[in-house]
Motif scaffolding. Structure first.
Motif, PDB file in Angstrom:
ATOM      1  N   SER A   1       4.907   8.273   8.071  1.00 37.43           N
ATOM      2  CA  SER A   1       4.406   7.022   7.338  1.00 37.43           C
ATOM      3  C   SER A   1       4.018   5.711   8.031  1.00 37.43           C
ATOM      4  N   GLY A   2       3.131   5.013   7.395  1.00 42.15           N
ATOM      5  CA  GLY A   2       2.746   4.004   8.207  1.00 42.15           C
ATOM      6  C   GLY A   2       1.677   3.863   9.350  1.00 42.15           C
ATOM      7  N   CYS A   3       1.494   5.078   9.781  1.00 43.08           N
ATOM      8  CA  CYS A   3       0.467   5.388  10.976  1.00 43.08           C
ATOM      9  C   CYS A   3      -0.922   5.079  10.812  1.00 43.08           C
ATOM     10  N   GLY A   4      -1.305   5.064   9.459  1.00 41.32           N
ATOM     11  CA  GLY A   4      -2.824   4.450   9.077  1.00 41.32           C
ATOM     12  C   GLY A   4      -3.443   5.662   8.499  1.00 41.32           C
ATOM     13  N   LYS A   5      -2.716   6.619   8.092  1.00 35.70           N
ATOM     14  CA  LYS A   5      -3.662   7.847   7.571  1.00 35.70           C
ATOM     15  C   LYS A   5      -4.717   7.536   6.472  1.00 35.70           C
ATOM     16  N   SER A   6      -4.206   6.784   5.603  1.00 35.27           N
ATOM     17  CA  SER A   6      -5.020   6.361   4.429  1.00 35.27           C
ATOM     18  C   SER A   6      -6.249   5.280   5.012  1.00 35.27           C
ATOM     19  N   THR A   7      -5.875   4.319   5.850  1.00 40.50           N
ATOM     20  CA  THR A   7      -6.647   3.454   6.188  1.00 40.50           C
ATOM     21  C   THR A   7      -7.842   4.032   6.809  1.00 40.50           C
TER      22      THR A   7
ATOM     23  N   ARG B   1       4.072  -2.016  10.423  1.00 42.41           N
ATOM     24  CA  ARG B   1       3.195  -1.629   9.684  1.00 42.41           C
ATOM     25  C   ARG B   1       4.007  -1.309   8.202  1.00 42.41           C
TER      26      ARG B   1
ATOM     27  N   HIS C   1       4.921  -0.702  -1.889  1.00 38.73           N
ATOM     28  CA  HIS C   1       4.672   0.784  -1.639  1.00 38.73           C
ATOM     29  C   HIS C   1       5.866   1.377  -1.534  1.00 38.73           C
TER      30      HIS C   1
ATOM     31  N   HIS D   1      -4.670   0.766  17.949  1.00 36.83           N
ATOM     32  CA  HIS D   1      -5.801  -0.064  18.267  1.00 36.83           C
ATOM     33  C   HIS D   1      -6.639  -0.289  16.995  1.00 36.83           C
TER      34      HIS D   1
ATOM     35  N   ARG E   1       3.754  -3.982   4.124  1.00 39.13           N
ATOM     36  CA  ARG E   1       3.082  -3.547   2.816  1.00 39.13           C
ATOM     37  C   ARG E   1       3.934  -3.268   1.640  1.00 39.13           C
TER      38      ARG E   1
HETATM   39  N1  LIG Z   1      -5.730   0.285  13.182  1.00 39.01           N
HETATM   40  C1  LIG Z   1      -4.773  -0.395  12.264  1.00 39.01           C
HETATM   41  N2  LIG Z   1      -4.607  -1.882  12.954  1.00 39.01           N
HETATM   42  C2  LIG Z   1      -3.646  -2.629  12.229  1.00 39.01           C
HETATM   43  N3  LIG Z   1      -3.047  -2.266  11.094  1.00 39.01           N
HETATM   44  C3  LIG Z   1      -3.505  -0.965  10.346  1.00 39.01           C
HETATM   45  C4  LIG Z   1      -4.239  -0.126  11.133  1.00 39.01           C
HETATM   46  N4  LIG Z   1      -4.132   0.940  10.454  1.00 39.01           N
HETATM   47  C5  LIG Z   1      -3.373   0.784   9.198  1.00 39.01           C
HETATM   48  N5  LIG Z   1      -2.960  -0.693   9.361  1.00 39.01           N
HETATM   49  C6  LIG Z   1      -2.203  -1.139   8.576  1.00 39.01           C
HETATM   50  O1  LIG Z   1      -0.786  -0.385   8.529  1.00 39.01           O
HETATM   51  C7  LIG Z   1      -0.247  -0.221   7.113  1.00 39.01           C
HETATM   52  C8  LIG Z   1      -0.169   1.130   6.970  1.00 39.01           C
HETATM   53  O2  LIG Z   1      -1.412   1.929   6.865  1.00 39.01           O
HETATM   54  P1  LIG Z   1      -1.625   3.094   5.759  1.00 39.01           P
HETATM   55  O3  LIG Z   1      -1.042   2.878   4.382  1.00 39.01           O
HETATM   56  O4  LIG Z   1      -2.791   3.592   5.935  1.00 39.01           O
HETATM   57  O5  LIG Z   1      -0.758   4.196   6.559  1.00 39.01           O
HETATM   58  P2  LIG Z   1      -0.267   5.700   5.942  1.00 39.01           P
HETATM   59  O6  LIG Z   1      -0.087   6.500   7.516  1.00 39.01           O
HETATM   60  O7  LIG Z   1      -1.143   6.220   5.081  1.00 39.01           O
HETATM   61  O8  LIG Z   1       1.008   5.195   5.245  1.00 39.01           O
HETATM   62  P3  LIG Z   1       1.954   6.172   4.211  1.00 39.01           P
HETATM   63  O9  LIG Z   1       1.564   7.677   4.650  1.00 39.01           O
HETATM   64  O10 LIG Z   1       3.218   5.804   4.450  1.00 39.01           O
HETATM   65  O11 LIG Z   1       1.003   5.903   2.820  1.00 39.01           O
HETATM   66  C9  LIG Z   1      -1.143  -0.882   6.106  1.00 39.01           C
HETATM   67  O12 LIG Z   1      -0.935  -1.937   5.937  1.00 39.01           O
HETATM   68  C10 LIG Z   1      -2.524  -0.942   6.897  1.00 39.01           C
HETATM   69  O13 LIG Z   1      -3.340  -2.089   6.394  1.00 39.01           O
END
Ligand SMILES: Nc1ncnc2c1ncn2[C@@H]1O[C@H](COP(=O)(O)OP(=O)(O)OP(=O)(O)O)[C@@H](O)[C@H]1O
Ligand SMILES: O=C(O)[C@H](O)[C@@H](O)[C@H](O)[C@H](O)CO
Length: 270
Positions: A109-115, A217, A224, A255, A221
């Protein structure tokens, strides 16, 4: 004879393509994708597209038969015929391109998968799907109240994601995929992509981050459903890929978004 039929197919194919894309659009209307069905390249799209290109090539050859006008202008005929090679080669290139590779962007969770997943999909002009949208409400409620999901909670959810991947070749999917078993369920019956990989297909991109960065991270948010107290259980469940999982690559996700997406594209040779 074949030349004649192929060249006529190039006139019929726009009609077939329009009908086919309308059908796909309807099917995907209810799903949350970042791109339209018209931008997807499924197997039927490829067949219709290849047929059109092949047909155009055939039509040019057909139209430049050694009769009438062109018979007295052999150079013009040769030039036009050479041009017909372009759509022929393009039809072959459609099959050679790696647009069918399913890419799973995975991690805790939060590693940035969706972004990263949606950004990668836009860069590659592919469909993006967030695996979280397939969680049944009970799973979401469980996580919201701070209880980690079990294998029993996750397996049916993973099967639904696998079915989506199978019917939407080439999409980018965000999914935690924490255990090796989960990854094998997700990749079941997808076209194999790695030499020596006896499991299913698709590529997994693990976004790797230190706990402190993850915590920041997740906490940044509000609103969520996933609370940061579940971070430890997420990290404890994560099985890092070892050498017997050649279809997993690990990316340093600490990064900028652009940098991370660039690294994935470079590592996957896309
Ligand atoms: N490369 C990045 N640098 C800085 N912030 C980032 C980066 N990628 C994502 N974020 C931020 O980190 C937070 C978590 O990202 P994201 O929701 O994409 O993660 P996730 O793995 O999809 O989380 P989850 O599975 O819990 O939904 C968000 O607020 C997003 O804007
Ligand atoms: O396997 C899991 O435990 C879940 O998929 C989680 O990873 C969440 O869905 C996701 O992190 C949303 O915050």
């Amino acid at each position: 004879m074949m030349l004649f039929f192929s060249s006529h197919f190039s006139f019929v194919s726009p009609l077939l393509a329009t009908k086919h894309l309308r059908k796909r659009k309807k099917k995907l209307a209810s799903s949350t994708t970042t791109q339209t069905a018209a931008e997807q390249d499924c197997v039927s799209c490829k067949i219709i597209g290849t047929g059109s290109l092949f047909g155009i090539g055939c039509y040019i050859i057909f139209a430049t038969r050694p009769v009438g006008y062109y018979a007295t202008r052999p150079v013009t005929r040769q030039i036009i015929r050479s041009l017909s090679a372009v759509p022929f080669y393009a039809s072959v290139a459609r099959w050679m391109s790696n647009t069918d590779l399913t890419i799973f962007v995975m991690g805790v969770s939060g590693c940035g998968k969706s972004t990263i997943g949606s950004s990668l999909a836009s860069r590659l002009n592919r469909t993006f799907k967030d695996g979280d949208t397939f969680h049944p409400p009970e799973n979401i409620e469980k996580m919201r109240s701070g209880i980690p999901l079990t294998d029993e909670d996750r397996l049916p959810w993973l099967q639904v994601i696998n079915a989506f991947a199978r019917s939407n070749p080439g999409c980018v999917i965000a999914c935690s995929a924490l255990k090796k078993l989960y990854r094998s369920v997700l990749s079941e019956n997808l076209p194999p992509t790695t030499e020596g990989n006896t499991g299913g297909g698709g590529m997994f991109v693990l976004l790797n981050l230190k706990r402190e960065v993850l915590q920041k991270r997740v906490e940044s948010r509000p609103g969520h459903f996933m609370p940061s107290i579940l971070l430890d259980s997420q990290l404890a469940t994560l099985e890092m890929p070892v050498s017997n999982e050649p279809n997993v690559i690990i990316i340093d996700a600490d990064h900028s978004e652009t940098h991370v997406v660039d690294s994935i594209i470079a590592q996957l040779n896309l």
